[in-house]
Design an enzyme around this catalytic site. Structure first.
Site, mmCIF file in Angstrom:
data_model
loop_
_atom_site.group_PDB
_atom_site.id
_atom_site.type_symbol
_atom_site.label_atom_id
_atom_site.label_comp_id
_atom_site.label_asym_id
_atom_site.label_seq_id
_atom_site.Cartn_x
_atom_site.Cartn_y
_atom_site.Cartn_z
ATOM 1 N N TYR A 57 0.845 -1.444 0.001
ATOM 2 C CA TYR A 57 -0.166 -0.265 0.332
ATOM 3 C C TYR A 57 0.566 1.179 -0.355
ATOM 4 C CZ TYR A 57 -4.480 -2.394 0.129
ATOM 5 O OH TYR A 57 -5.588 -3.152 -0.786
ATOM 6 N N ASN A 70 -12.471 4.755 -6.630
ATOM 7 C CA ASN A 70 -10.969 5.402 -6.993
ATOM 8 C C ASN A 70 -10.443 5.274 -5.404
ATOM 9 O OD1 ASN A 70 -11.111 4.286 -9.828
ATOM 10 N ND2 ASN A 70 -11.089 6.001 -10.677
ATOM 11 N N ASP A 123 -7.909 6.763 -4.945
ATOM 12 C CA ASP A 123 -6.809 7.587 -4.832
ATOM 13 C C ASP A 123 -7.465 8.651 -4.874
ATOM 14 O OD1 ASP A 123 -8.077 8.951 -7.788
ATOM 15 O OD2 ASP A 123 -6.980 7.289 -8.957
ATOM 16 N N HIS A 129 -15.222 2.795 -2.073
ATOM 17 C CA HIS A 129 -13.929 1.737 -1.657
ATOM 18 C C HIS A 129 -13.148 2.103 -1.121
ATOM 19 C CE1 HIS A 129 -15.463 -1.234 -5.545
ATOM 20 N NE2 HIS A 129 -15.948 -1.132 -3.973
ATOM 21 N N CYS A 150 -6.272 3.041 12.564
ATOM 22 C CA CYS A 150 -5.980 1.708 13.305
ATOM 23 C C CYS A 150 -7.269 0.487 12.980
ATOM 24 C CB CYS A 150 -6.755 2.412 14.525
ATOM 25 S SG CYS A 150 -5.894 0.319 15.586
ATOM 26 N N CYS A 191 -4.173 2.582 20.603
ATOM 27 C CA CYS A 191 -4.839 1.149 21.743
ATOM 28 C C CYS A 191 -3.390 0.529 21.003
ATOM 29 C CB CYS A 191 -5.735 1.013 21.103
ATOM 30 S SG CYS A 191 -5.604 0.332 19.753
ATOM 31 N N GLY A 234 -14.524 4.844 -16.902
ATOM 32 C CA GLY A 234 -14.117 3.415 -16.946
ATOM 33 C C GLY A 234 -13.918 2.447 -15.668
HETATM 34 P P1 OAD Z 1 -11.194 -2.392 -13.474
HETATM 35 O O1 OAD Z 1 -9.763 -3.151 -13.519
HETATM 36 O O2 OAD Z 1 -12.449 -3.712 -13.175
HETATM 37 O O3 OAD Z 1 -11.544 -1.861 -14.814
HETATM 38 C C1 OAD Z 1 -11.171 -0.843 -15.367
HETATM 39 C C2 OAD Z 1 -12.219 -0.378 -16.098
HETATM 40 O O4 OAD Z 1 -11.611 0.515 -17.109
HETATM 41 C C3 OAD Z 1 -11.886 -1.432 -17.760
HETATM 42 O O5 OAD Z 1 -13.841 -1.414 -17.863
HETATM 43 C C4 OAD Z 1 -11.228 -0.380 -19.248
HETATM 44 O O6 OAD Z 1 -11.178 -0.920 -20.558
HETATM 45 C C5 OAD Z 1 -11.367 0.981 -18.491
HETATM 46 N N1 OAD Z 1 -10.307 1.471 -19.259
HETATM 47 C C6 OAD Z 1 -9.113 1.018 -18.997
HETATM 48 N N2 OAD Z 1 -7.942 2.288 -19.234
HETATM 49 C C7 OAD Z 1 -9.910 3.515 -19.882
HETATM 50 C C8 OAD Z 1 -9.545 4.786 -20.501
HETATM 51 N N3 OAD Z 1 -8.100 5.760 -20.500
HETATM 52 N N4 OAD Z 1 -10.455 5.735 -20.162
HETATM 53 C C9 OAD Z 1 -11.242 4.888 -19.989
HETATM 54 N N5 OAD Z 1 -11.928 3.858 -19.165
HETATM 55 C C10 OAD Z 1 -10.821 2.855 -19.217
HETATM 56 O O7 OAD Z 1 -11.507 -1.274 -12.477
HETATM 57 P P2 OAD Z 1 -12.634 -1.351 -12.242
HETATM 58 O O8 OAD Z 1 -14.171 -1.432 -12.384
HETATM 59 O O9 OAD Z 1 -12.533 0.096 -10.871
HETATM 60 O O10 OAD Z 1 -11.939 -2.807 -5.320
HETATM 61 O O11 OAD Z 1 -12.602 -2.339 -10.053
HETATM 62 C C11 OAD Z 1 -13.587 -1.845 -9.371
HETATM 63 C C12 OAD Z 1 -13.134 -2.488 -7.997
HETATM 64 O O12 OAD Z 1 -12.109 -3.770 -7.843
HETATM 65 C C13 OAD Z 1 -11.915 -1.687 -7.677
HETATM 66 O O13 OAD Z 1 -12.152 -0.371 -7.039
HETATM 67 C C14 OAD Z 1 -11.053 -2.223 -6.737
HETATM 68 C C15 OAD Z 1 -11.113 -3.365 -7.370
HETATM 69 O O14 OAD Z 1 -11.127 -4.843 -6.981
HETATM 70 C C16 OAD Z 1 -11.217 -2.765 -3.884
HETATM 71 O O15 OAD Z 1 -10.172 -2.725 -4.321
HETATM 72 C C17 OAD Z 1 -12.396 -2.496 -3.392
#
Ligand code: OAD
Length: 251
Positions: A66, A100, A102, A117, A125, A157, A194
């Protein structure tokens, strides 16, 4: 070119909800989770890094990973997609729900309604849940983050400090989902930017909003798990499409 119907909806919309995922930050240089060989989950097993059990088993390894991610986020900048959404927020009532962890939306100038998330930098903690703001000199160091780093201890703690993210098997931050559902179902237009639409309950938001009659627009270069539910799929990246949308609105 901005799809005509999207522009028409945008011009009429007062309230716009936006669900963002890892693709939103991809063009800032933050790896996504699933869609390529450099994605985070294709290089690491989530179960060894992103669960409470993993942290209990090997806190030094998880904390180092992390720290590495925090350092990466610190080193990058919001892209033109983040900036366009912030500008859209000046012209319309925009509610951003992000998966995200970030802080690039905030650094671009947006207020985020919900970090579904969690947030990497909102450390707390592991034992007593007390929020702990950390000044982490490691994030500015020139050397690579070692493979194992001892997490700091809680002053209250004595427990270990953990990143402020939601790990697999954990519940979402209090009220985050309810607030997001309310914003999405009560908006005049929903942009889904995205995200692969694989992770629940976030992926449910557009489905419920669509069921309530909200026009749904996907901004993603490729088809996703939820593309079929969309009214418009605009095959463009976030950093390309969102500035075009803003320009078209202002034209
Ligand atoms: P993913 O990595 O599953 O999906 C990313 C998506 O972004 C894909 O559909 C890509 O096609 C798209 N993509 C890539 N580049 C892009 C760009 N420049 N512009 C627009 N789209 C683009 O990510 P998430 O759907 O965010 O959770 O994943 C969901 C969750 O899965 C995350 O928040 C995380 C992970 O496990 C936790 O950490 C709890």
């Amino acid at each position: 070119m901005v799809p005509e119907q999207l522009l028409a909806w945008l011009k009429q919309a007062n309230r716009i909800s936006v669900l963002t995922g890892a693709g939103m930050s991809a063009e800032s240089g933050v790896p996504t989770f699933r869609d390529s060989d450099s994605s985070l989950w294709s290089r690491y097993d989530p179960m060894t890094m992103a669960t409470p059990e993993a942290f209990e088993e090997d806190p030094q390894m998880v904390w180092a990973w992390y720290l590495h991610r925090m350092r990466l986020i610190r080193a990058v900048e919001p892209n033109s997609g983040h900036l366009a959404l912030a500008s859209l927020g000046v012209r319309r009532h925009v509610e951003i729900v992000t998966q995200n962890v970030d802080d690039l939306h905030e650094r671009a100038g947006s207020t985020v309604l919900a970090h579904l998330h969690g947030s990497l930098f909102e450390t707390r903690c592991f034992d007593c849940d007390e929020p702990v703001h950390l000044d982490l000199p490691e994030l500015d160091a020139e050397d690579d983050v070692p493979e194992r780093v001892q997490p700091p201890f809680c002053n209250r703690c004595g427990g270990l400090i953990r990143p402020g993210v939601v790990w697999f098997g954990e519940i979402l931050p209090p009220d985050a989902f309810e607030r997001s559902m309310d914003a999405c179902t009560n908006s005049d237009l929903m942009l889904v930017v995205g995200t692969s639409g694989i992770v629940q309950p976030a992926a449910t938001l557009p489905l419920v909003a669509g069921g309530a009659g909200v026009p749904l627009v996907e901004i993603n270069p490729v088809e996703t798990n939820i593309s079929d539910e969309m009214d418009i799929c605009w095959r463009v990246t976030a950093a390309e499409g969102l500035p075009l949308l803003l320009d078209a609105l202002d034209a």
